[in-house]
Motif scaffolding. Structure first.
Motif, PDB file in Angstrom:
ATOM      1  N   LYS A 191       0.842  -1.194   0.000  1.00 18.77           N
ATOM      2  CA  LYS A 191       0.000   0.000   0.000  1.00 18.77           C
ATOM      3  C   LYS A 191       0.879   1.246   0.000  1.00 18.77           C
ATOM      4  O   LYS A 191       1.988   1.227   0.541  1.00 18.77           O
ATOM      5  CB  LYS A 191      -0.911   0.009   1.233  1.00 18.77           C
ATOM      6  N   CYS A 192       0.381   2.327  -0.594  1.00 18.07           N
ATOM      7  CA  CYS A 192       1.173   3.543  -0.638  1.00 18.07           C
ATOM      8  C   CYS A 192       0.271   4.769  -0.663  1.00 18.07           C
ATOM      9  O   CYS A 192      -0.947   4.663  -0.886  1.00 18.07           O
ATOM     10  CB  CYS A 192       2.106   3.558  -1.860  1.00 18.07           C
ATOM     11  N   HIS A 193       0.884   5.915  -0.436  1.00 27.11           N
ATOM     12  CA  HIS A 193       0.241   7.208  -0.604  1.00 27.11           C
ATOM     13  C   HIS A 193       0.902   7.882  -1.799  1.00 27.11           C
ATOM     14  O   HIS A 193       2.128   7.793  -1.978  1.00 27.11           O
ATOM     15  CB  HIS A 193       0.422   8.067   0.647  1.00 27.11           C
ATOM     16  N   PHE A 225       5.689   5.253   1.348  1.00 26.77           N
ATOM     17  CA  PHE A 225       5.210   4.223   2.277  1.00 26.77           C
ATOM     18  C   PHE A 225       6.271   3.993   3.346  1.00 26.77           C
ATOM     19  O   PHE A 225       7.458   4.338   3.171  1.00 26.77           O
ATOM     20  CB  PHE A 225       4.906   2.914   1.546  1.00 26.77           C
ATOM     21  N   GLU A 267      10.459   1.328   9.595  1.00 29.86           N
ATOM     22  CA  GLU A 267      10.305   2.581  10.339  1.00 29.86           C
ATOM     23  C   GLU A 267      10.895   3.788   9.609  1.00 29.86           C
ATOM     24  O   GLU A 267      11.147   4.837  10.202  1.00 29.86           O
ATOM     25  CB  GLU A 267      10.937   2.467  11.734  1.00 29.86           C
ATOM     26  N   MET A 318      -0.295  10.743   5.737  1.00 26.34           N
ATOM     27  CA  MET A 318      -0.089   9.730   6.780  1.00 26.34           C
ATOM     28  C   MET A 318      -0.653  10.189   8.121  1.00 26.34           C
ATOM     29  O   MET A 318      -1.198   9.385   8.880  1.00 26.34           O
ATOM     30  CB  MET A 318       1.396   9.404   6.897  1.00 26.34           C
ATOM     31  N   THR A 346      -4.490   9.930   7.941  1.00 27.01           N
ATOM     32  CA  THR A 346      -5.021   8.568   8.015  1.00 27.01           C
ATOM     33  C   THR A 346      -4.599   7.839   9.284  1.00 27.01           C
ATOM     34  O   THR A 346      -4.956   6.677   9.488  1.00 27.01           O
ATOM     35  CB  THR A 346      -4.557   7.746   6.789  1.00 27.01           C
ATOM     36  N   GLU A 399      -1.565   6.931  10.162  1.00 25.15           N
ATOM     37  CA  GLU A 399      -0.363   6.094  10.041  1.00 25.15           C
ATOM     38  C   GLU A 399       0.804   6.704  10.819  1.00 25.15           C
ATOM     39  O   GLU A 399       1.678   5.999  11.322  1.00 25.15           O
ATOM     40  CB  GLU A 399      -0.003   5.923   8.559  1.00 25.15           C
ATOM     41  N   SER A 408       1.222   9.513  14.011  1.00 24.93           N
ATOM     42  CA  SER A 408       0.296  10.039  15.020  1.00 24.93           C
ATOM     43  C   SER A 408       0.203  11.559  15.019  1.00 24.93           C
ATOM     44  O   SER A 408      -0.842  12.121  15.379  1.00 24.93           O
ATOM     45  CB  SER A 408       0.719   9.550  16.416  1.00 24.93           C
ATOM     46  N   SER A 422       6.393  13.092  13.068  1.00 29.81           N
ATOM     47  CA  SER A 422       6.914  13.058  11.691  1.00 29.81           C
ATOM     48  C   SER A 422       8.335  13.607  11.609  1.00 29.81           C
ATOM     49  O   SER A 422       9.106  13.204  10.740  1.00 29.81           O
ATOM     50  CB  SER A 422       5.998  13.841  10.752  1.00 29.81           C
TER      51      SER A 422
END
Length: 463
Positions: free
Chosen positions: A3-5, A21, A25, A437, A440, A442, A444, A449
Motif C-alpha cells: 500500500k502507498c500514498h 510508504f 520505520e 499519513m 489517516t 499512520e 500520530s 513526523s
C-alpha cells in the motif's frame, strides 16, 4: 501488493507523481512518473496547460497501480494562479501564469481603491505584482463579462482536485497566498473583494489541510481499477515543504525556483515593521503561520542556463562560481526586472552597469554574482526575521532541490555566522505524504513526523 500514498507535486518547470510508504520505520519514496510543465503563449497571455497536467497526473496514477496499491493521493502546486468555473462547472478562463504581464501596474490601480496598509493589516500577505488580488483586478479590467457567468473560483490544485473528485473546495494554505483572506479571521475579505467588484459567492469557506475530499469519481475508479481517497495536504507547495523541515526552532529556506525563507509561528505578525520589510503570513499545515519572505531564488540561474543553451549543468555553474567567488558585484534579486525578463544575463549586466559595479561577462562571474546576491539577501532576511520575532536563531535549515548547492550553503554559513543544515531535497513531496499519513493515522502527529524524517533522509551540516 504494497500500500502507498501518492504525492502529486507540480512546480513551475516540472511535476512528479511519487509513491510513499513506511518500511523498517523509515519513509520510502519511489518516483513513479515525471513530466514537464512550462508556460505557453495563448491569446496574448502566458498560460499553464492544465489539461495536460491532469492527463499526466492520471498517467502517474495508472503507473502506480502496476506496482502498488495507492490508498490516498494529495496534490500540491505553486500558489496565486486560478481558474473560474460557471454554474455547470465548465472552465471559463485559462490558467494564466503569474509571470504574465497582465498585472503590470495593477497594484497601483488597486491601491487607489483600497489603501496598501489596509490590505496588509487584514491579510498579512507580502506585496508581489502577481498576487491573485492583482490577477483578479486585471481579469476584471480585461474581460469583465466573465464574472457575469462565473460561479466558482478555484486555485490550480483546487481545480485538479475537482477533476479528481467532482468536489469544489478552496484549500486553506493556498487560499492564504491570494491576499484576499483574513490572516486572523481565515475568511475571504468583503472589503477587498468589493473594492475589485468581485462577488464573494465565487469563494467557498477555506478547507483545512488533512481534510478528505472523498474518493475519486466513478469514471476514474473504472479507469484505474481501484478507489483512491483524495486528501488535502498543504496544497501550496511551500506549505508541504515546510512540513518536512526536520529541525525545530529554526529559520528555514525552501530552495528552488523561489527561495521561501522564514519561520513557523503561532500567530501572524502584521506590524508596520513587518509591512515595511514586506513579510508574508501564509497558512501552515499544522495550524501554524508561515512567516516568511519570497526571494527570487534559483529562477535567475535557471534562465541564465537556458540563455547559454543549456551548455552548463547546474553543478557546473556551482564549480564555475567557486572559480570566481571573489567577483564583487551584487544585485537586488527581488527587483521586478528579474521577474520575467526577455534576457536575464543582459538584465543582470544592466543592473551592475547602472549601479557602477563590475559587469559580469564570463559564466562563472554571472553565477557568482547570482549566488552571492542570494546569500546577501538571505543574511539580510535572517536579521529581519530575528528583529520581527524578537529572538535569535542559531540555525538555518535549507530544504528542497536548492539545498544541494554547496556554494550557497558554505557562503551562507560563512556570512551569517549560523549553522546551516541541508536536506531533504524532496521536501515538498515528503511533506505532502506526511500530511496524508497523519490524516489517516499512520503517523500520530507532525511532531512524530520530525523523527521519521530525521531517520529516513540524509541531513548535512555546514558551519
Amino acid at each position: 501488493m504494497q500500500k502507498c500514498h501518492l504525492a502529486v507535486d507540480i512546480g513551475a518547470s516540472s511535476g512528479r507523481v511519487i509513491a510513499g510508504f513506511m518500511e523498517d520505520e523509515k519513509l520510502q519514496l519511489d518516483v513513479i512518473h515525471r513530466f514537464p510543465n512550462e508556460m505557453k503563449k495563448k491569446n496574448g497571455h502566458l498560460i499553464w496547460d492544465i489539461d495536460f497536467l491532469f492527463n499526466e497526473i492520471k498517467k502517474g496514477i495508472q503507473l502506480s497501480t502496476k506496482k502498488y496499491k495507492p490508498i490516498t493521493i494529495g496534490i500540491d502546486t505553486w500558489a496565486v494562479d486560478f481558474v473560474l468555473l460557471d454554474k455547470d462547472y465548465h472552465r471559463l478562463t485559462d490558467a494564466i501564469a503569474y509571470r504574465d504581464h497582465r498585472t503590470d501596474g495593477m497594484m497601483e490601480k488597486v491601491f487607489e481603491r483600497i489603501p496598501k496598509e489596509t490590505i496588509y493589516a487584514e491579510t498579512g500577505i507580502q506585496f508581489q505584482p502577481f498576487n491573485t488580488l492583482y490577477q483578479l483586478a486585471a481579469l476584471k479590467e480585461e474581460t469583465p463579462e466573465v464574472f457575469e457567468q462565473a460561479n466558482y473560483f478555484l486555485m490550480i490544485p483546487d481545480y485538479l482536485n475537482f477533476l479528481l473528485t467532482g468536489k469544489i473546495s478552496n484549500e486553506y494554505t493556498n487560499a492564504t497566498t491570494t491576499q484576499l483572506l483574513g490572516a486572523s479571521s481565515k475568511d475571504w475579505l468583503n472589503e477587498v473583494l468589493q473594492s475589485l467588484d468581485v462577488p464573494k459567492h465565487l469563494f467557498s469557506t477555506p478547507t483545512e489541510p488533512l481534510s478528505s475530499l472523498g474518493e475519486i469519481t466513478a469514471e476514474l475508479k473504472e479507469e484505474f481499477g481501484t478507489s483512491i481517497e483524495v486528501i488535502l495536504p498543504g496544497t501550496h507547495d511551500t506549505a508541504s515543504a515546510v512540513a518536512a523541515v526536520p529541525s525545530l526552532d529554526t529559520i528555514y529556506i525552501s530552495s528552488g525556483t523561489w527561495s521561501l525563507m522564514g519561520v513557523e509561528l503561532d500567530k501572524p505578525i502584521t506590524s508596520h515593521k513587518a509591512f515595511s520589510y514586506n513579510f508574508t503570513n501564509e497558512g501552515g499545515i499544522n495550524h501554524s503561520i508561515r512567516f516568511l519572505k519570497n526571494i527570487m531564488g534559483l529562477w535567475m540561474i535557471q534562465q541564465v542556463r537556458k540563455e547559454w543553451d543549456n551548455k552548463y549543468s547546474f553543478a557546473e555553474f556551482v564549480d564555475l562560481a567557486y572559480e570566481k567567488e571573489d567577483f564583487p558585484s551584487i544585485v537586488d534579486v527581488n527587483s521586478e526586472q528579474f521577474l520575467s525578463p526577455s534576457n536575464m544575463i543582459e538584465e543582470i549586466q544592466a543592473y551592475c552597469k547602472n549601479s557602477n559595479q563590475p559587469i559580469p561577462v564570463e559564466p562563472g562571474e554571472v553565477a557568482a554574482c547570482i549566488f552571492n546576491s542570494l546569500v546577501e539577501d538571505y543574511c539580510n532576511t535572517a536579521k529581519q526575521i530575528e528583529e520581527l520575532t524578537n529572538r535569535e536563531y542559531s540555525t538555518i535549515h535549507v530544504i528542497g532541490g536548492g539545498s544541494q548547492n554547496n556554494y550557497l550553503n558554505e557562503k551562507l554559513a560563512e556570512k551569517s555566522g549560523k549553522t546551516i543544515y541541508t536536506g531533504p531535497t524532496e521536501a515538498t513531496a515528503i511533506g505532502n505524504i506526511i500530511a496524508q499519513m497523519v490524516a489517516t493515522g499512520e503517523i500520530s502527529s507532525f511532531e512524530e513526523s520530525k523523527s521519521v524524517i530525521q531517520r529516513s533522509f540524509e541531513i548535512h551540516k555546514f558551519k
